[in-house]
Design a protein around this motif. Structure first.
Motif, mmCIF file in Angstrom:
data_model
loop_
_atom_site.group_PDB
_atom_site.id
_atom_site.type_symbol
_atom_site.label_atom_id
_atom_site.label_comp_id
_atom_site.label_asym_id
_atom_site.label_seq_id
_atom_site.Cartn_x
_atom_site.Cartn_y
_atom_site.Cartn_z
ATOM 1 N N VAL A 157 0.837 -1.204 0.000
ATOM 2 C CA VAL A 157 0.000 0.000 0.000
ATOM 3 C C VAL A 157 0.874 1.258 0.000
ATOM 4 C CG1 VAL A 157 -1.650 1.351 1.340
ATOM 5 C CG2 VAL A 157 -1.978 -1.119 1.088
ATOM 6 N N CYS A 158 1.896 1.262 0.846
ATOM 7 C CA CYS A 158 2.810 2.413 0.902
ATOM 8 C C CYS A 158 3.542 2.592 -0.422
ATOM 9 C CB CYS A 158 3.805 2.239 2.042
ATOM 10 S SG CYS A 158 3.069 2.350 3.694
ATOM 11 N N ALA A 159 3.948 1.470 -1.038
ATOM 12 C CA ALA A 159 4.627 1.547 -2.335
ATOM 13 C C ALA A 159 3.712 2.177 -3.378
ATOM 14 C CB ALA A 159 5.069 0.158 -2.781
ATOM 15 N N ILE A 182 -3.334 1.421 -8.468
ATOM 16 C CA ILE A 182 -4.546 1.149 -7.701
ATOM 17 C C ILE A 182 -4.587 -0.296 -7.214
ATOM 18 C CG2 ILE A 182 -5.819 2.974 -8.863
ATOM 19 C CD1 ILE A 182 -7.381 0.866 -10.388
ATOM 20 N N ASP A 183 -3.888 -1.185 -7.925
ATOM 21 C CA ASP A 183 -3.764 -2.558 -7.433
ATOM 22 C C ASP A 183 -3.033 -2.558 -6.093
ATOM 23 O OD1 ASP A 183 -3.875 -5.306 -7.306
ATOM 24 O OD2 ASP A 183 -2.542 -5.664 -8.991
ATOM 25 N N LEU A 184 -1.993 -1.733 -5.986
ATOM 26 C CA LEU A 184 -1.209 -1.666 -4.755
ATOM 27 C C LEU A 184 -1.919 -0.857 -3.668
ATOM 28 C CD1 LEU A 184 2.337 -1.017 -6.275
ATOM 29 C CD2 LEU A 184 1.623 -3.091 -5.075
ATOM 30 N N LYS A 185 -2.368 0.344 -3.988
ATOM 31 C CA LYS A 185 -2.806 1.281 -2.941
ATOM 32 C C LYS A 185 -4.220 1.026 -2.443
ATOM 33 C CE LYS A 185 -3.864 5.592 -3.834
ATOM 34 N NZ LYS A 185 -5.336 5.754 -3.796
ATOM 35 N N THR A 186 -5.066 0.380 -3.262
ATOM 36 C CA THR A 186 -6.455 0.149 -2.852
ATOM 37 C C THR A 186 -6.812 -1.329 -2.850
ATOM 38 O OG1 THR A 186 -7.140 2.299 -3.736
ATOM 39 C CG2 THR A 186 -8.868 0.672 -3.340
ATOM 40 N N ALA A 187 -6.584 -1.997 -3.978
ATOM 41 C CA ALA A 187 -7.025 -3.390 -4.102
ATOM 42 C C ALA A 187 -6.328 -4.307 -3.111
ATOM 43 C CB ALA A 187 -6.790 -3.884 -5.529
ATOM 44 N N GLU A 188 -5.112 -3.980 -2.728
ATOM 45 C CA GLU A 188 -4.370 -4.856 -1.813
ATOM 46 C C GLU A 188 -5.062 -4.957 -0.458
ATOM 47 O OE1 GLU A 188 -1.743 -7.454 -0.144
ATOM 48 O OE2 GLU A 188 -2.075 -6.967 -2.255
ATOM 49 N N SER A 212 -9.698 -14.051 -1.975
ATOM 50 C CA SER A 212 -8.617 -13.085 -2.189
ATOM 51 C C SER A 212 -8.725 -12.451 -3.573
ATOM 52 C CB SER A 212 -7.258 -13.765 -2.036
ATOM 53 O OG SER A 212 -7.074 -14.253 -0.734
ATOM 54 N N ARG A 213 -8.975 -13.292 -4.588
ATOM 55 C CA ARG A 213 -9.118 -12.763 -5.950
ATOM 56 C C ARG A 213 -10.338 -11.860 -6.056
ATOM 57 N NH1 ARG A 213 -8.194 -18.140 -7.119
ATOM 58 N NH2 ARG A 213 -10.300 -18.411 -7.972
ATOM 59 N N PHE A 214 -11.425 -12.271 -5.415
ATOM 60 C CA PHE A 214 -12.621 -11.429 -5.379
ATOM 61 C C PHE A 214 -12.294 -10.060 -4.793
ATOM 62 C CE2 PHE A 214 -15.983 -9.638 -2.746
ATOM 63 C CZ PHE A 214 -17.028 -9.512 -3.649
ATOM 64 N N GLY A 215 -11.626 -10.049 -3.652
ATOM 65 C CA GLY A 215 -11.300 -8.797 -2.989
ATOM 66 C C GLY A 215 -10.449 -7.892 -3.850
ATOM 67 N N ARG A 216 -9.493 -8.488 -4.553
ATOM 68 C CA ARG A 216 -8.615 -7.685 -5.412
ATOM 69 C C ARG A 216 -9.413 -7.010 -6.524
ATOM 70 N NH1 ARG A 216 -5.890 -8.961 -10.270
ATOM 71 N NH2 ARG A 216 -4.236 -7.450 -10.713
ATOM 72 N N LEU A 218 -12.664 -6.473 -6.673
ATOM 73 C CA LEU A 218 -13.606 -5.519 -6.102
ATOM 74 C C LEU A 218 -12.884 -4.227 -5.733
ATOM 75 C CD1 LEU A 218 -16.570 -5.053 -5.106
ATOM 76 C CD2 LEU A 218 -15.764 -5.763 -2.838
ATOM 77 N N GLY A 219 -11.667 -4.344 -5.194
ATOM 78 C CA GLY A 219 -10.896 -3.167 -4.818
ATOM 79 C C GLY A 219 -10.522 -2.305 -6.006
ATOM 80 N N ILE A 220 -10.140 -2.952 -7.107
ATOM 81 C CA ILE A 220 -9.831 -2.196 -8.321
ATOM 82 C C ILE A 220 -11.082 -1.479 -8.816
ATOM 83 C CG2 ILE A 220 -9.143 -2.378 -10.747
ATOM 84 C CD1 ILE A 220 -7.353 -4.755 -9.913
ATOM 85 N N ALA A 221 -12.205 -2.205 -8.832
ATOM 86 C CA ALA A 221 -13.466 -1.602 -9.272
ATOM 87 C C ALA A 221 -13.837 -0.417 -8.396
ATOM 88 C CB ALA A 221 -14.582 -2.653 -9.252
ATOM 89 N N TYR A 222 -13.651 -0.572 -7.090
ATOM 90 C CA TYR A 222 -14.031 0.492 -6.164
ATOM 91 C C TYR A 222 -13.173 1.743 -6.377
ATOM 92 C CZ TYR A 222 -15.473 2.896 -1.943
ATOM 93 O OH TYR A 222 -15.966 3.835 -1.073
ATOM 94 N N GLN A 223 -11.875 1.560 -6.604
ATOM 95 C CA GLN A 223 -11.013 2.724 -6.809
ATOM 96 C C GLN A 223 -11.337 3.438 -8.110
ATOM 97 O OE1 GLN A 223 -8.591 4.115 -4.581
ATOM 98 N NE2 GLN A 223 -9.117 5.725 -6.043
ATOM 99 N N ILE A 224 -11.646 2.675 -9.167
ATOM 100 C CA ILE A 224 -12.043 3.319 -10.423
ATOM 101 C C ILE A 224 -13.323 4.126 -10.202
ATOM 102 C CG2 ILE A 224 -12.731 2.965 -12.818
ATOM 103 C CD1 ILE A 224 -11.078 0.373 -12.776
#
Length: 345
Positions: A157-159, A182-188, A212-216, A218-224
């Motif tokens: 996330v920090c990266a 966004i994969d790093l900062k949100t989806a993770e 885990s894959r679902f969460g990733r 969903l996280g990408i979708a949420y950040q977009i």
């Protein structure tokens, strides 16, 4: 084609996250008590500041993902799930504090940001203190796996935040760069929430991987969606300062798409705004986004990620958490459709 046609409609779906999370009210109540109890661990001089951050934590999507991924039907959450939900929430709060400093944002959850309340110098250290305490809590689990997973995710996330910060005020960004950040900062954090919830919930390893894959995704979708809301949302509805991405020179997917579609002269003006050579023309950019179909294009990217998220859970439909997690996809679809169009469009 309108944004509505891109996102399937289901009249029976839950329209907001609060309604989806209503069944988690006992869980969130216990989590709130747990988080408030952590204030005593902070030095007296900064307890009020830590409390201010906890009090503006919003929807608590990440803790909800922990509880939903580990769902067994009980109204009484397992203490392990409460603790790890507290861990991911503290990590998330720390990232919000740092985000608001770099965005120079005034509002978060309809309140002054920690940066505005206490100053950016103190706020950045407050974010560090929240990170540190999250890792302290993770280290208290009997297995080192939890602390390892949380610390690994925190570093990622920090990266992501660092890479995004270094790229502010530049237009030398590809779509691949954007999705990597966004994969790093949100989806993770979405991913680790689902991983830890399903793992501590005692589910089979195949479901833990799927969650885990679902969460990733969903996280990408949420950040977009969140990046789209920065342009098309309403400040009262979203609860935070809008237009901060353009103001701070952060190139998100809506701006990338606009850069790709603008004629050369208009593109040069937008580049100057991103590079802070001229004042941002948010109203003008909204008009151009509407004229060039940017909303639909970005909404389609949200839908793609939601389809991937649902596919990850598809083989595990008999398990208790799956139906609840699937509701989150429908809710996010509704939230995208509910974003307002610019005035006059």
């Amino acid at each position: 084609m309108s944004a509505t046609t891109l996102i399937p409609s289901d009249p029976t779906m839950v329209k907001d996250f609060a309604t989806v999370f209503a069944r988690l009210k006992p869980h969130m109540g216990v989590l709130d008590v747990f988080l408030r109890g952590q204030l005593e661990s902070f030095e007296p001089e900064i307890r009020e500041m830590a409390d201010y951050c906890i009090d503006t934590s919003g929807k608590r999507i990440r803790p909800a993902l922990v509880f939903l991924s580990g769902w067994n039907g009980s109204e009484v959450p397992a203490q392990e799930l409460v603790r790890v939900a507290g861990v991911v929430e503290l990590v998330h709060l720390a990232t919000l504090v740092h985000d608001d400093i770099m965005d120079e944002a005034d509002l978060r959850r309809s309140r002054r940001t920690a940066s505005r309340q206490y100053g950016p110098e103190a706020a950045v250290l407050l974010g560090d203190a929240l990170f540190a305490h999250a890792l302290h809590l993770a280290a208290q689990f009997p297995t080192t796996e939890v602390c390892y997973a949380v610390s690994d995710s925190t570093r990622k996330v920090c990266a992501g935040e660092i890479v995004q910060t270094l790229r502010r005020g530049t237009t030398n960004i590809t779509r691949e760069d954007y999705f990597r950040v966004i994969d790093l900062k949100t989806a993770e954090l979405f991913r680790i929430s689902c991983f830890l919830g399903s793992k501590l919930g005692g589910f089979p390893s195949e479901f833990v991987d799927a969650a885990s894959r679902f969460g990733r995704h969903l996280g990408i979708a949420y950040q977009i969606y969140d990046d789209l809301a920065d342009f098309f949302g309403q400040e009262k509805q979203i609860g935070k300062t809008l237009g901060t991405d353009l103001q701070s020179g952060k190139v998100t997917l809506p701006l990338l798409a606009l850069l790709e579609r603008l004629p050369a002269d208009d593109r040069a003006l937008l580049v100057d705004e991103i590079l802070r050579r001229r004042e941002p023309d948010l109203a003008g950019r909204l008009r151009q986004m509407s004229e060039l179909g940017i909303f639909d294009m970005v909404a389609a990217e949200v839908e793609t990620e939601l389809v991937h998220a649902e596919a990850a859970l598809g083989p595990h439909g008999s398990l208790a958490p799956v139906g609840l997690l699937m509701q989150l996809c429908e809710t996010l679809r509704y939230q995208v459709r509910n974003l307002r169009a610019p005035a006059g469009v």
